[in-house]
Design a protein around this motif. Sequence first.
Motif, mmCIF file in Angstrom:
data_model
loop_
_atom_site.group_PDB
_atom_site.id
_atom_site.type_symbol
_atom_site.label_atom_id
_atom_site.label_comp_id
_atom_site.label_asym_id
_atom_site.label_seq_id
_atom_site.Cartn_x
_atom_site.Cartn_y
_atom_site.Cartn_z
ATOM 1 N N PRO A 46 65.214 32.691 100.010
ATOM 2 C CA PRO A 46 65.116 33.230 98.010
ATOM 3 C C PRO A 46 66.598 32.194 98.145
ATOM 4 C CG PRO A 46 65.429 35.083 100.237
ATOM 5 C CD PRO A 46 64.742 33.466 100.860
ATOM 6 N N GLY A 47 66.565 31.239 96.574
ATOM 7 C CA GLY A 47 66.783 30.812 96.181
ATOM 8 C C GLY A 47 66.341 29.568 96.496
ATOM 9 N N GLY A 48 66.005 29.148 96.989
ATOM 10 C CA GLY A 48 65.764 27.818 97.691
ATOM 11 C C GLY A 48 64.430 27.168 96.409
ATOM 12 N N HIS A 49 64.107 26.046 96.907
ATOM 13 C CA HIS A 49 63.173 25.435 95.865
ATOM 14 C C HIS A 49 61.648 24.840 96.968
ATOM 15 C CE1 HIS A 49 67.085 25.823 93.366
ATOM 16 N NE2 HIS A 49 65.956 25.120 92.871
ATOM 17 N N LEU A 50 60.854 25.143 96.179
ATOM 18 C CA LEU A 50 59.993 24.494 96.929
ATOM 19 C C LEU A 50 59.682 23.043 95.731
ATOM 20 C CD1 LEU A 50 56.881 24.355 98.154
ATOM 21 C CD2 LEU A 50 56.059 25.247 96.454
ATOM 22 N N LEU A 92 52.013 30.294 91.426
ATOM 23 C CA LEU A 92 53.689 30.100 91.988
ATOM 24 C C LEU A 92 54.081 31.227 91.449
ATOM 25 C CD1 LEU A 92 54.408 25.756 91.964
ATOM 26 C CD2 LEU A 92 54.085 27.422 93.795
ATOM 27 N N THR A 93 53.494 30.875 89.793
ATOM 28 C CA THR A 93 54.617 32.826 89.311
ATOM 29 C C THR A 93 53.780 34.313 90.236
ATOM 30 O OG1 THR A 93 54.482 31.179 87.215
ATOM 31 C CG2 THR A 93 54.818 33.891 87.326
ATOM 32 N N GLY A 94 53.113 33.892 90.334
ATOM 33 C CA GLY A 94 52.152 34.946 91.290
ATOM 34 C C GLY A 94 52.898 34.999 92.547
ATOM 35 N N LEU A 95 53.199 34.010 93.927
ATOM 36 C CA LEU A 95 53.739 34.286 94.643
ATOM 37 C C LEU A 95 55.255 34.582 94.730
ATOM 38 C CD1 LEU A 95 51.691 31.351 96.075
ATOM 39 C CD2 LEU A 95 51.092 33.760 96.801
ATOM 40 N N GLY A 96 56.092 34.725 93.682
ATOM 41 C CA GLY A 96 57.106 34.888 93.283
ATOM 42 C C GLY A 96 57.913 33.762 93.114
ATOM 43 N N PHE A 97 57.701 32.745 92.624
ATOM 44 C CA PHE A 97 58.130 31.366 92.131
ATOM 45 C C PHE A 97 58.670 31.259 90.774
ATOM 46 C CE2 PHE A 97 56.598 29.900 96.147
ATOM 47 C CZ PHE A 97 57.341 29.510 96.631
ATOM 48 N N ALA A 103 49.410 11.147 88.342
ATOM 49 C CA ALA A 103 50.331 12.600 89.348
ATOM 50 C C ALA A 103 51.362 13.476 88.417
ATOM 51 C CB ALA A 103 50.450 11.867 90.518
ATOM 52 N N TYR A 104 51.638 15.041 88.763
ATOM 53 C CA TYR A 104 52.149 15.587 88.224
ATOM 54 C C TYR A 104 53.119 15.754 89.783
ATOM 55 C CZ TYR A 104 49.575 19.956 89.549
ATOM 56 O OH TYR A 104 48.422 20.831 89.652
ATOM 57 N N ARG A 105 54.426 16.436 89.226
ATOM 58 C CA ARG A 105 55.825 17.034 89.937
ATOM 59 C C ARG A 105 56.199 18.597 90.058
ATOM 60 N NH1 ARG A 105 59.737 12.626 90.911
ATOM 61 N NH2 ARG A 105 58.066 11.853 91.967
ATOM 62 N N ILE A 106 55.964 19.081 89.961
ATOM 63 C CA ILE A 106 56.135 20.641 89.966
ATOM 64 C C ILE A 106 57.736 20.509 90.996
ATOM 65 C CG2 ILE A 106 55.913 23.123 90.137
ATOM 66 C CD1 ILE A 106 53.627 23.117 88.838
ATOM 67 N N VAL A 107 58.334 21.832 90.153
ATOM 68 C CA VAL A 107 59.830 21.938 91.243
ATOM 69 C C VAL A 107 59.882 23.984 91.117
ATOM 70 C CG1 VAL A 107 62.470 21.573 91.887
ATOM 71 C CG2 VAL A 107 61.398 20.095 90.959
ATOM 72 N N ALA A 108 59.694 24.490 92.118
ATOM 73 C CA ALA A 108 59.573 25.871 91.665
ATOM 74 C C ALA A 108 60.886 25.883 92.693
ATOM 75 C CB ALA A 108 58.292 26.199 91.863
ATOM 76 N N ARG A 109 61.743 27.225 92.014
ATOM 77 C CA ARG A 109 62.684 28.024 92.470
ATOM 78 C C ARG A 109 61.816 29.456 93.221
ATOM 79 N NH1 ARG A 109 65.790 28.723 88.784
ATOM 80 N NH2 ARG A 109 64.899 31.660 88.698
ATOM 81 N N ARG A 110 62.021 29.855 94.702
ATOM 82 C CA ARG A 110 61.531 31.140 95.226
ATOM 83 C C ARG A 110 62.715 31.938 94.217
ATOM 84 N NH1 ARG A 110 61.332 33.486 101.648
ATOM 85 N NH2 ARG A 110 60.701 35.669 100.340
ATOM 86 N N ASP A 111 62.448 33.284 94.338
ATOM 87 C CA ASP A 111 63.114 34.453 93.205
ATOM 88 C C ASP A 111 63.619 35.326 94.782
ATOM 89 O OD1 ASP A 111 62.496 33.497 91.020
ATOM 90 O OD2 ASP A 111 60.035 34.606 90.646
#
Length: 351
Positions: A212-216, A256-261, A343-351
Amino acid sequence: MSKPSEIEALRPGYRKDLADGVDRFFEPRRTTCPWCRSGRLTTRLRTTDLLQHKPGRFVLDQCQDCRHTFQNPRLNETGLEFYYRDFYDGLGEQRMSGTFGGRTKMYRGRAESMVPHDPTPKNWLDVGTGHGHFCEAAREVLPGTSFDGLDFTDGVQLAAREGRVEHAYRGAFPDLAPDLAGRYDVVSMFHYLEHSTDPDRELRAAHETVRPGGHLLIEVPDPESRYARLLGRWWLPWLQPQHLHFIPVANLRERLTGLGFTVVAEQHAEAHDPVDLLAAVWLALDHTAPPEDAPWLPAAPGALRRTLRAALLIAGIPALVTGTLLDRFAVRPLAHRLRVSNAYRIVARRD
């Protein structure tokens, strides 16, 4: 370059694999989208294996509702083994190691994209790490970070032996994720999801593994790139038959939003690899020229065919040089504005 003796040693095995044709390498064709389950599908691309030139024809369908593009019919487990064989390992190991090992600047850029969001991650898991070259370069950007690697090939064990990763995990990420739950500050997937048979399952595994609070951190080919349409089958990121899924950025953000990011960054220009025109020219030349020897061919090409191949490739050098110059100096600065970023790159934080 592979030795003739190595190729001849493998030829009987390939001949046996191909004796019953290639239809057995495919699953039944899907009638619904694997991403949204819509039945509104249309064919986007038909092509062949333009890199190894193994036999077979491949179709990419696109969902008219969510725009997801996917291989249909998809390779089954036997097919995946056949078409991956001697690409990243075996005959192709030396070539791929040289290709991936020489891209330090690109790897550093990927690592730097995490710095604004977490400048001091303690531990990082790179999924689909291959031979671990990203981890080796990323350590220069983040010297206090411990980098581990995960891959389903034995390349990850080579990465550990070479000291590029501290811990090597070999296997399927979703199967290994329960033992890695909540362990990592960062999980990265660079050009990995498109190879997966089930991207949603991979994303769920990432959510389980990131604390939790980490990043993907994800980077994938962009199927909405104008180059994908303009270059057609000669667009390198199609990479058939290995790439199974092409996810539009809006779809990935939503999932990603649906999974909790929470998506905290989206990059296009930064993820662009300026090789599209060079690669398209090379693929067209390589496709037109007589094939070089490979164990999946019935017999080695004769002297005349080898000479014709060499002559055509030499004649194509001006076009290759022109493609390189256009890629690097004309298109690259305008890639995002022209909407040709591959290509594209996404950074997502786990809620």
